[in-house]
Design a protein around this motif. Structure first.
Motif, PDB file in Angstrom:
ATOM      1  N   SER A  14     -37.080  56.805 -48.061  1.00 37.67           N
ATOM      2  CA  SER A  14     -37.384  55.879 -46.851  1.00 37.67           C
ATOM      3  C   SER A  14     -37.491  54.021 -47.856  1.00 37.67           C
ATOM      4  O   SER A  14     -38.994  54.432 -48.709  1.00 37.67           O
ATOM      5  CB  SER A  14     -38.870  56.213 -46.659  1.00 37.67           C
ATOM      6  OG  SER A  14     -38.843  55.086 -45.582  1.00 37.67           O
ATOM      7  N   LEU A  15     -37.035  52.817 -47.991  1.00 36.42           N
ATOM      8  CA  LEU A  15     -37.458  51.874 -48.436  1.00 36.42           C
ATOM      9  C   LEU A  15     -37.574  50.403 -47.831  1.00 36.42           C
ATOM     10  O   LEU A  15     -37.275  51.006 -46.425  1.00 36.42           O
ATOM     11  CB  LEU A  15     -35.615  51.598 -48.965  1.00 36.42           C
ATOM     12  CG  LEU A  15     -35.384  51.993 -49.939  1.00 36.42           C
ATOM     13  CD1 LEU A  15     -33.925  51.680 -50.413  1.00 36.42           C
ATOM     14  CD2 LEU A  15     -36.190  52.341 -51.150  1.00 36.42           C
ATOM     15  N   ARG A  16     -38.707  50.196 -48.393  1.00 44.25           N
ATOM     16  CA  ARG A  16     -39.287  49.365 -47.411  1.00 44.25           C
ATOM     17  C   ARG A  16     -39.328  47.968 -48.166  1.00 44.25           C
ATOM     18  O   ARG A  16     -40.114  48.072 -48.982  1.00 44.25           O
ATOM     19  CB  ARG A  16     -40.584  49.498 -46.401  1.00 44.25           C
ATOM     20  CG  ARG A  16     -40.634  50.163 -45.413  1.00 44.25           C
ATOM     21  CD  ARG A  16     -41.467  50.685 -44.600  1.00 44.25           C
ATOM     22  NE  ARG A  16     -42.644  51.246 -45.952  1.00 44.25           N
ATOM     23  CZ  ARG A  16     -42.736  52.041 -46.287  1.00 44.25           C
ATOM     24  NH1 ARG A  16     -42.116  52.983 -45.851  1.00 44.25           N
ATOM     25  NH2 ARG A  16     -43.700  52.408 -47.036  1.00 44.25           N
ATOM     26  N   GLY A  17     -38.286  47.108 -48.818  1.00 44.63           N
ATOM     27  CA  GLY A  17     -38.225  46.258 -49.754  1.00 44.63           C
ATOM     28  C   GLY A  17     -38.513  46.614 -50.843  1.00 44.63           C
ATOM     29  O   GLY A  17     -37.998  47.156 -51.688  1.00 44.63           O
ATOM     30  N   ASN A  18     -39.552  46.020 -51.896  1.00 47.26           N
ATOM     31  CA  ASN A  18     -39.936  46.521 -52.454  1.00 47.26           C
ATOM     32  C   ASN A  18     -40.601  47.693 -53.248  1.00 47.26           C
ATOM     33  O   ASN A  18     -41.335  48.103 -53.668  1.00 47.26           O
ATOM     34  CB  ASN A  18     -40.603  45.287 -53.427  1.00 47.26           C
ATOM     35  CG  ASN A  18     -39.942  44.311 -54.612  1.00 47.26           C
ATOM     36  OD1 ASN A  18     -38.113  44.708 -54.237  1.00 47.26           O
ATOM     37  ND2 ASN A  18     -39.566  42.947 -53.880  1.00 47.26           N
ATOM     38  N   GLU A  19     -41.037  48.506 -51.771  1.00 47.15           N
ATOM     39  CA  GLU A  19     -41.835  50.040 -51.793  1.00 47.15           C
ATOM     40  C   GLU A  19     -40.742  51.299 -51.223  1.00 47.15           C
ATOM     41  O   GLU A  19     -40.221  50.958 -50.402  1.00 47.15           O
ATOM     42  CB  GLU A  19     -43.313  49.181 -51.223  1.00 47.15           C
ATOM     43  CG  GLU A  19     -43.819  51.008 -50.825  1.00 47.15           C
ATOM     44  CD  GLU A  19     -45.504  50.355 -50.541  1.00 47.15           C
ATOM     45  OE1 GLU A  19     -45.331  50.742 -49.611  1.00 47.15           O
ATOM     46  OE2 GLU A  19     -45.851  49.709 -50.349  1.00 47.15           O
TER      47      GLU A  19
ATOM     48  N   MET B  41     -28.126  51.538 -51.956  1.00 46.95           N
ATOM     49  CA  MET B  41     -27.796  52.925 -52.781  1.00 46.95           C
ATOM     50  C   MET B  41     -28.305  52.647 -54.526  1.00 46.95           C
ATOM     51  O   MET B  41     -28.449  53.126 -54.875  1.00 46.95           O
ATOM     52  CB  MET B  41     -25.908  52.672 -52.823  1.00 46.95           C
ATOM     53  CG  MET B  41     -25.372  53.660 -51.735  1.00 46.95           C
ATOM     54  SD  MET B  41     -25.721  54.810 -51.417  1.00 46.95           S
ATOM     55  CE  MET B  41     -25.106  56.121 -52.632  1.00 46.95           C
ATOM     56  N   VAL B  42     -28.085  51.107 -55.255  1.00 53.60           N
ATOM     57  CA  VAL B  42     -28.764  50.872 -56.119  1.00 53.60           C
ATOM     58  C   VAL B  42     -30.734  51.135 -56.123  1.00 53.60           C
ATOM     59  O   VAL B  42     -31.244  52.053 -57.304  1.00 53.60           O
ATOM     60  CB  VAL B  42     -28.882  49.092 -56.121  1.00 53.60           C
ATOM     61  CG1 VAL B  42     -29.246  48.591 -57.249  1.00 53.60           C
ATOM     62  CG2 VAL B  42     -26.897  48.811 -56.261  1.00 53.60           C
ATOM     63  N   ALA B  43     -31.100  51.200 -55.237  1.00 47.77           N
ATOM     64  CA  ALA B  43     -33.114  51.469 -55.339  1.00 47.77           C
ATOM     65  C   ALA B  43     -32.771  53.233 -55.626  1.00 47.77           C
ATOM     66  O   ALA B  43     -33.250  53.448 -56.256  1.00 47.77           O
ATOM     67  CB  ALA B  43     -33.026  50.727 -53.873  1.00 47.77           C
ATOM     68  N   PHE B  44     -31.366  53.434 -54.539  1.00 47.09           N
ATOM     69  CA  PHE B  44     -31.963  55.350 -55.092  1.00 47.09           C
ATOM     70  C   PHE B  44     -31.419  55.356 -55.787  1.00 47.09           C
ATOM     71  O   PHE B  44     -32.172  56.927 -56.285  1.00 47.09           O
ATOM     72  CB  PHE B  44     -30.449  55.745 -53.160  1.00 47.09           C
ATOM     73  CG  PHE B  44     -30.444  57.508 -53.079  1.00 47.09           C
ATOM     74  CD1 PHE B  44     -31.449  57.950 -52.347  1.00 47.09           C
ATOM     75  CD2 PHE B  44     -29.718  57.863 -54.615  1.00 47.09           C
ATOM     76  CE1 PHE B  44     -31.122  59.283 -52.577  1.00 47.09           C
ATOM     77  CE2 PHE B  44     -29.615  59.283 -54.146  1.00 47.09           C
ATOM     78  CZ  PHE B  44     -30.296  60.070 -53.794  1.00 47.09           C
TER      79      PHE B  44
ATOM     80  N   GLY C 206     -38.242  47.484 -62.492  1.00 44.70           N
ATOM     81  CA  GLY C 206     -38.066  48.754 -62.468  1.00 44.70           C
ATOM     82  C   GLY C 206     -39.110  49.739 -61.801  1.00 44.70           C
ATOM     83  O   GLY C 206     -40.259  48.761 -61.467  1.00 44.70           O
ATOM     84  N   TRP C 207     -38.682  50.894 -61.215  1.00 37.92           N
ATOM     85  CA  TRP C 207     -39.369  51.106 -60.605  1.00 37.92           C
ATOM     86  C   TRP C 207     -40.951  52.338 -61.203  1.00 37.92           C
ATOM     87  O   TRP C 207     -40.864  52.311 -62.006  1.00 37.92           O
ATOM     88  CB  TRP C 207     -39.127  52.533 -59.376  1.00 37.92           C
ATOM     89  CG  TRP C 207     -38.138  51.807 -58.255  1.00 37.92           C
ATOM     90  CD1 TRP C 207     -36.953  51.026 -58.299  1.00 37.92           C
ATOM     91  CD2 TRP C 207     -38.728  50.922 -57.735  1.00 37.92           C
ATOM     92  NE1 TRP C 207     -36.317  50.745 -57.332  1.00 37.92           N
ATOM     93  CE2 TRP C 207     -37.399  51.018 -56.990  1.00 37.92           C
ATOM     94  CE3 TRP C 207     -39.528  51.229 -55.881  1.00 37.92           C
ATOM     95  CZ2 TRP C 207     -36.791  50.428 -55.462  1.00 37.92           C
ATOM     96  CZ3 TRP C 207     -39.525  50.913 -55.134  1.00 37.92           C
ATOM     97  CH2 TRP C 207     -38.280  50.139 -54.434  1.00 37.92           C
ATOM     98  N   LYS C 208     -42.007  51.850 -60.516  1.00 35.72           N
ATOM     99  CA  LYS C 208     -43.152  52.853 -60.937  1.00 35.72           C
ATOM    100  C   LYS C 208     -44.129  53.297 -60.043  1.00 35.72           C
ATOM    101  O   LYS C 208     -43.990  53.351 -58.441  1.00 35.72           O
ATOM    102  CB  LYS C 208     -44.393  51.677 -61.730  1.00 35.72           C
ATOM    103  CG  LYS C 208     -43.798  51.245 -62.572  1.00 35.72           C
ATOM    104  CD  LYS C 208     -44.305  49.703 -63.410  1.00 35.72           C
ATOM    105  CE  LYS C 208     -44.361  49.343 -64.128  1.00 35.72           C
ATOM    106  NZ  LYS C 208     -44.012  50.095 -65.844  1.00 35.72           N
ATOM    107  N   VAL C 209     -44.163  54.521 -59.986  1.00 40.72           N
ATOM    108  CA  VAL C 209     -44.570  55.862 -59.426  1.00 40.72           C
ATOM    109  C   VAL C 209     -46.345  55.014 -59.103  1.00 40.72           C
ATOM    110  O   VAL C 209     -47.569  54.947 -59.475  1.00 40.72           O
ATOM    111  CB  VAL C 209     -45.236  56.927 -59.581  1.00 40.72           C
ATOM    112  CG1 VAL C 209     -45.712  56.871 -60.951  1.00 40.72           C
ATOM    113  CG2 VAL C 209     -45.690  58.076 -57.979  1.00 40.72           C
ATOM    114  N   ALA C 210     -46.469  54.700 -57.278  1.00 38.99           N
ATOM    115  CA  ALA C 210     -47.912  54.157 -57.969  1.00 38.99           C
ATOM    116  C   ALA C 210     -48.683  55.509 -56.793  1.00 38.99           C
ATOM    117  O   ALA C 210     -50.285  54.896 -56.798  1.00 38.99           O
ATOM    118  CB  ALA C 210     -47.837  52.763 -56.065  1.00 38.99           C
TER     119      ALA C 210
END
Length: 135
Positions: free
Chosen positions: A77-82, A1-4, A117-121
């Motif tokens: 869809s989460l896979r670790g740090n991606e 939920m945190v990543a979401f 934080g998250w960055k768009v790749a």
């Protein structure tokens, strides 16, 4: 939920920074080698690679316009740090001559967690419907 939560906040900031032309804040949400593309629903995108090239392209697309980008109903869809995310999207662009374009479609994205934080790749906007109004 945190990543979401973090991903939805990052994408909201992406849209706000694009609409407000805050290029530094927008750049901070991208990886150095970000890939960016747009296409109609049935065509492959022409892709720009790299943060500087992507920012230059985005700036050229919005010069002399007012824009609003909105996204909702993410499929994450989460896979670790991606993460891969598909966002339903709607945007409106109003040009100085009064012409307006409203587009509908989906962003297909890959995000990576870097540092704090998250960055768009990679980001691909696939248009499904585009309405053009001449004034």
């Amino acid at each position: 939920m945190v990543a979401f939560y973090e991903l939805t906040q990052a994408k909201a900031a992406y849209c706000r920074n694009l609409d407000n032309r805050d290029w530094d804040a927008l750049a901070a949400l991208m990886t150095d080698d970000v890939a960016f593309g747009m296409s109609e629903s049935d065509t492959e995108p022409e892709t720009t690679s790299g943060r500087d090239a992507t920012l230059t392209l985005l700036q050229s697309l919005v010069v002399g316009t007012r824009t609003v980008h909105q996204v909702h109903t993410p499929e994450i869809s989460l896979r670790g740090n991606e993460a891969t995310v598909i966002w339903a999207a709607q945007y409106r662009t109003v040009f100085e001559n009064g012409t307006s374009v409203t587009g509908y479609g989906h962003y297909h994205e890959r995000w990576v967690r870097q540092g704090h934080g998250w960055k768009v790749a990679s980001l691909h906007l696939r248009h499904l419907l585009t309405d053009v109004t001449q004034s």
